[in-house]
Design a protein around this motif. Structure first.
Motif, PDB file in Angstrom:
ATOM      1  N   GLY A   1       0.827  -1.198   0.000  1.00 45.98           N
ATOM      2  CA  GLY A   1       0.000   0.000   0.000  1.00 45.98           C
ATOM      3  C   GLY A   1       0.854   1.237   0.000  1.00 45.98           C
ATOM      4  O   GLY A   1       2.073   1.174   0.191  1.00 45.98           O
ATOM      5  N   GLY A   2       0.201   2.349  -0.212  1.00 44.91           N
ATOM      6  CA  GLY A   2       0.963   3.588  -0.210  1.00 44.91           C
ATOM      7  C   GLY A   2       0.061   4.783  -0.387  1.00 44.91           C
ATOM      8  O   GLY A   2      -1.158   4.697  -0.194  1.00 44.91           O
ATOM      9  N   GLY A   3       0.666   5.862  -0.785  1.00 51.66           N
ATOM     10  CA  GLY A   3      -0.109   7.067  -0.976  1.00 51.66           C
ATOM     11  C   GLY A   3       0.796   8.274  -1.112  1.00 51.66           C
ATOM     12  O   GLY A   3       2.023   8.167  -1.129  1.00 51.66           O
ATOM     13  N   ARG A   4       0.128   9.400  -1.181  1.00 46.68           N
ATOM     14  CA  ARG A   4       0.823  10.674  -1.336  1.00 46.68           C
ATOM     15  C   ARG A   4       1.140  11.231   0.042  1.00 46.68           C
ATOM     16  O   ARG A   4       0.400  11.013   1.001  1.00 46.68           O
ATOM     17  N   TYR A   5       2.278  11.891   0.171  1.00 53.63           N
ATOM     18  CA  TYR A   5       2.662  12.479   1.469  1.00 53.63           C
ATOM     19  C   TYR A   5       3.244  13.868   1.234  1.00 53.63           C
ATOM     20  O   TYR A   5       4.415  14.129   1.489  1.00 53.63           O
ATOM     21  N   ASP A   6       2.381  14.778   0.757  1.00 49.25           N
ATOM     22  CA  ASP A   6       2.859  16.102   0.356  1.00 49.25           C
ATOM     23  C   ASP A   6       3.376  16.960   1.509  1.00 49.25           C
ATOM     24  O   ASP A   6       4.053  17.960   1.282  1.00 49.25           O
ATOM     25  N   GLY A   7       3.051  16.574   2.751  1.00 51.70           N
ATOM     26  CA  GLY A   7       3.486  17.401   3.881  1.00 51.70           C
ATOM     27  C   GLY A   7       4.685  16.838   4.632  1.00 51.70           C
ATOM     28  O   GLY A   7       5.213  17.471   5.550  1.00 51.70           O
ATOM     29  N   LEU A   8       5.126  15.653   4.275  1.00 43.09           N
ATOM     30  CA  LEU A   8       6.127  14.954   5.103  1.00 43.09           C
ATOM     31  C   LEU A   8       7.484  15.653   5.134  1.00 43.09           C
ATOM     32  O   LEU A   8       8.083  15.831   6.191  1.00 43.09           O
ATOM     33  N   ILE A   9       7.951  16.083   3.968  1.00 46.72           N
ATOM     34  CA  ILE A   9       9.281  16.698   3.935  1.00 46.72           C
ATOM     35  C   ILE A   9       9.295  17.996   4.744  1.00 46.72           C
ATOM     36  O   ILE A   9      10.253  18.291   5.458  1.00 46.72           O
ATOM     37  N   GLU A  10       8.208  18.727   4.679  1.00 43.25           N
ATOM     38  CA  GLU A  10       8.111  19.971   5.446  1.00 43.25           C
ATOM     39  C   GLU A  10       8.096  19.665   6.947  1.00 43.25           C
ATOM     40  O   GLU A  10       8.703  20.379   7.748  1.00 43.25           O
ATOM     41  N   LEU A  11       7.426  18.574   7.289  1.00 46.85           N
ATOM     42  CA  LEU A  11       7.368  18.130   8.681  1.00 46.85           C
ATOM     43  C   LEU A  11       8.760  17.797   9.210  1.00 46.85           C
ATOM     44  O   LEU A  11       9.027  17.848  10.407  1.00 46.85           O
ATOM     45  N   LEU A  12       9.662  17.439   8.293  1.00 40.70           N
ATOM     46  CA  LEU A  12      11.035  17.104   8.671  1.00 40.70           C
ATOM     47  C   LEU A  12      11.953  18.306   8.441  1.00 40.70           C
ATOM     48  O   LEU A  12      13.153  18.153   8.201  1.00 40.70           O
ATOM     49  N   ASP A  13      11.352  19.522   8.473  1.00 37.24           N
ATOM     50  CA  ASP A  13      12.077  20.788   8.365  1.00 37.24           C
ATOM     51  C   ASP A  13      12.606  21.094   6.968  1.00 37.24           C
ATOM     52  O   ASP A  13      13.525  21.912   6.810  1.00 37.24           O
ATOM     53  N   GLY A  14      12.072  20.446   5.949  1.00 37.55           N
ATOM     54  CA  GLY A  14      12.456  20.760   4.581  1.00 37.55           C
ATOM     55  C   GLY A  14      11.476  21.732   3.955  1.00 37.55           C
ATOM     56  O   GLY A  14      10.481  22.114   4.581  1.00 37.55           O
ATOM     57  N   PRO A  15      11.752  22.155   2.714  1.00 36.87           N
ATOM     58  CA  PRO A  15      10.818  23.034   2.007  1.00 36.87           C
ATOM     59  C   PRO A  15       9.594  22.223   1.569  1.00 36.87           C
ATOM     60  O   PRO A  15       9.680  20.999   1.464  1.00 36.87           O
TER      61      PRO A  15
END
Ligand code: HAM
Length: 414
Positions: free
Chosen positions: A281-295
């Motif tokens: 399974g999977g999916g989109r994670y458009d907020g994850l990198i920002e959550l890890l202090d990225g842009p």
């Protein structure tokens, strides 16, 4: 006797061969779409998963193998690989590369779950991630690639469930609406669901409790609350899947066990598995990198369990091991000639094995037969070799230097 820890298993040579088939298919299917392999460390800073996967998830609350590294830092054996890949994307400045960055992995993960068929404490995942694109084609491409992989491996009885979780804003408004709804029906809900209304109301859709299930029949659905952009994105993903002939069921209550998802989510299940029916399974994670202090950086991907794929593809055949040459000994004095011959054969590109167990000549020939050796070279005294064609049964004496050329010519006379 010391045994492997509960929930773990040894990969014996037979199953290693099957896994090699999986790996070859992954390489072929994902490689053809431009995905490249990545490997991250087995353990990471605990905070990566606490933040990335989400404090409220079962994975973070109950299933992580966390330990102190001796210097006061908390480390965790990776329970999944998406957060580590986003960490690596940031750490290596991969945003400077052409986007999206398309990666695949095949590595083990660790979750302290109750072991059962298809559920282990150390298990292997193959996964693919595309970071840096929000195009619906990326979601659809990844789903198609997973469908292709399951098809190529002969995974039986698969079903694809698909949904969209929208953006965080829609989701939090929806969460409030759902919480209100759950509170209004509090008396009919199971204790567990009631205790998690604040922390994780979506889990109510997952409940097996009869009262809760009855209540949830009338619960508001996130799919009906998507904003215009998300609804359009989802419609495009669906249209692409329809065109590709990938069948799916819309499942508006599809809950994945990780908090980083936005927009598209999906899961393949297999009827060939028992209760642990999720193959991948999977999916989109458009907020994850920002959550890890990225842009702000969009991402989408999936992971599938190797053990579950193999369980659900019960007749996956691995190619049989093949031995070109077995070097047998008719007299112990021939041992150095035999050793040299086996080594020279391998250098010439042949699969060659040497007698190592001190068997009688009869025993050696029996063994050569058992391992399906194509040729046997019986090394006698003073370097005389008898070369036996195991297919035809023919045998002839030959000088040792003629053995390899003869085999390479397929037995034909020079
Ligand atoms: P997941 O659904 O937690 O997603 O795990 C993916 C797959 O790993 C499952 O479908 C299942 O086949 C296998 N799996 C999970 N837990 C176990 C277990 N205890 N024993 C055996 N197999 C297991 C993720 O891990 C996400 N990182 C997927 C993803 C990638 N989402 C976006 N990109």
């Amino acid at each position: 006797m010391i045994q492997a820890p509960r929930g773990t298993f040894d990969i014996l040579p037979e199953s290693a061969a099957q896994r090699r088939v999986v790996e070859e298919q992954v390489e072929k299917i994902l490689g053809a779409a431009g995905y490249r392999r990545i490997e991250t460390p087995t353990f990471e800073a605990t905070e990566l998963f606490a933040r990335g996967v989400g404090e409220a998830t079962d994975i973070v609350q109950k299933e992580m193998y966390t330990f102190d590294d001796g210097g006061g830092r908390s480390l965790t054996l990776r329970p999944e690989i998406t957060a580590p890949i986003c960490r690596a994307y940031l750490e290596h400045g991969m945003h400077k590369l052409a986007q999206p960055v398309k990666l695949w992995y095949l590595s083990s993960c660790f979750r302290a779950e109750a072991p059962q068929r298809g559920r282990y404490r150390q298990f292997w995942q193959v996964g693919a991630e595309a970071i840096g694109s929000s195009a619906p084609e990326t979601d659809a491409e990844l789903i198609v690639l997973l469908a292709d992989l399951l098809g190529a491996l002969g995974v039986k009885g698969t079903r694809l469930r698909l949904s969209s979780l929208g953006t965080p804003e829609t989701r939090s408004a929806y969460r409030e609406e759902l919480k209100d709804f759950l509170r209004a029906h509090e008396a009919e809900l199971s204790e567990e669901v009631r205790s998690r209304i604040e922390l994780n109301p979506l889990r109510a859709f997952d409940s097996d409790d009869r009262g809760t299930r009855a209540v949830m029949q009338d619960a508001p659905l996130l799919l009906d609350r998507l904003d215009e952009d998300d609804a359009e994105h989802f419609a495009q993903v669906r249209a692409l899947l329809d065109d590709a002939g990938v069948r799916y069921e819309l499942d508006p209550t599809l809950v994945r066990g990780l908090d980083y998802y936005t927009r598209t989510v999906w899961e393949f299940t297999s009827d060939a598995l028992g209760s642990q029916s999720g193959v991948g399974g999977g999916g989109r994670y458009d907020g994850l990198i920002e959550l890890l202090d990225g842009p702000p950086t969009p991402g989408v991907g999936w992971a599938a369990g190797i053990e579950r794929m193999l369980l659900a593809a019960h007749d996956l055949a691995a190619p049989a091991d093949f031995v070109d040459l077995y070097v047998a000994l008719a007299a112990p004095e021939g041992n150095r000639t035999a050793f040299d011959l086996a080594r020279a054969a391998r250098r010439a590109g042949l699969q060659a094995q040497l007698e190592l167990a001190g068997r009688s000549l009869k025993g050696q020939l029996k063994h050569a037969d058992r391992i399906h050796a194509r040729w046997v070279a019986i090394v006698g005294e003073n370097g005389v070799v008898t070369l036996k064609d195991m297919e035809s049964g023919d045998q002839r004496d030959a000088p040792v230097q003629n053995v390899i050329p003869t085999i390479l010519r397929g037995g034909a006379a020079a």
